[in-house]
Design a protein around this motif. Structure first.
Motif, short mmCIF file in Angstrom:
data_model
loop_
_atom_site.label_atom_id
_atom_site.label_comp_id
_atom_site.label_asym_id
_atom_site.label_seq_id
_atom_site.Cartn_x
_atom_site.Cartn_y
_atom_site.Cartn_z
N LEU A 85 0.75 -1.33 0.14
CA LEU A 85 -0.19 -0.06 -0.16
C LEU A 85 0.85 1.77 -0.04
N VAL A 86 1.73 0.93 0.80
CA VAL A 86 2.92 2.02 0.60
C VAL A 86 3.24 2.63 -0.35
N PHE B 147 1.07 4.74 -2.69
CA PHE B 147 1.61 5.57 -2.27
C PHE B 147 2.77 6.95 -3.78
N THR C 156 -2.83 10.30 -3.94
CA THR C 156 -3.52 10.04 -3.18
C THR C 156 -4.57 9.18 -3.45
N ILE D 244 -8.58 5.11 0.19
CA ILE D 244 -7.39 4.55 1.47
C ILE D 244 -8.04 5.62 3.15
N GLN E 185 1.32 8.50 4.81
CA GLN E 185 1.97 7.93 4.81
C GLN E 185 1.75 6.95 5.98
N TYR F 117 -1.42 4.82 5.34
CA TYR F 117 -1.56 3.79 4.80
C TYR F 117 -0.88 2.99 5.45
N SER F 118 0.43 2.89 6.24
CA SER F 118 1.40 1.84 7.03
C SER F 118 1.12 1.80 8.01
#
Length: 200
Positions: free
Chosen positions: A25-26, A29, A49, A53, A93, A96-97
């Motif tokens: 996922l990261v 991005f 983006t 998400i 970020q 996402y992470s």
């Protein structure tokens, strides 16, 4: 014993798969793959983006995008006020992470905490609050108290800051810094006085 080892191996494999999933996922991005949303900060810079998400992680983002969803553009463009480009990038970020580095916290904890509070990213807010609690000292207690007052739920940092001030009240309340603080924050200075009275 074998069952325990097998269970441990399975847990490790699951953790690795989860990590790989998040990393993918990261990477999406970072590589700007199939993005459908452009976020613009006050300085005019933007980040692309994935709307799905952001809206899955934040009700605030969901509401923002619903208000802007009348457009038929392939990539929706929306303004994100009160946050710098670097901090917005770190915020995205994290969405996402679920991760933030210690170095980034040292440099951007204040802005990230305010953003996490504004966009209701509970885990990031908790991480930032923990950072401020761990770095709380007599020398920065007034700053932390001011920061807490800007949050939607100030109790955790406010209580810790008031406790630190009460423990060091002679050092803090006799300083020039406190005089300036009291002028700017009369209501907070009342809370400081009450916490000192309770302490002594």
């Amino acid at each position: 014993m074998k069952d325990a080892l097998k269970s441990s191996e399975q847990a490790t494999q699951t953790a690795c798969k989860r990590s790989t999933y998040l990393n993918e996922l990261v990477e999406a991005f970072r590589r700007s793959l199939y993005e459908d949303l452009e976020l613009v900060t006050d300085d005019g810079l933007s980040l692309r983006t994935h709307g799905v998400i952001l809206t899955s992680r934040s009700q605030v983002f969901r509401t923002m995008l619903e208000l802007d969803s009348d457009t038929h553009e392939k990539c929706l463009r929306t303004q994100v006020p009160d946050i710098g480009h670097n901090e917005l990038k770190l915020l995205i970020q994290f969405i996402y992470s679920g991760q933030i580095t210690v170095e980034d916290l040292k440099d951007h904890a204040l802005a990230l905490l305010m953003a996490a509070d504004k966009f209701n990213i509970a885990l990031l807010k908790e991480i930032c609050e923990t950072y401020f609690l761990q770095t709380l000292t007599a020398s920065n207690a007034l700053d932390v108290l001011e920061l807490a007052a800007r949050l939607s739920s100030p109790e955790l940092l406010e209580e810790a800051a008031l406790s630190a001030i009460a423990k060091n009240y002679k050092l803090i309340t006799l300083s020039n810094e406190y005089e300036e603080f009291a002028v700017k924050n009369p209501l907070l200075s009342v809370k400081v006085s009450r916490s000192i009275i309770d302490k002594i």
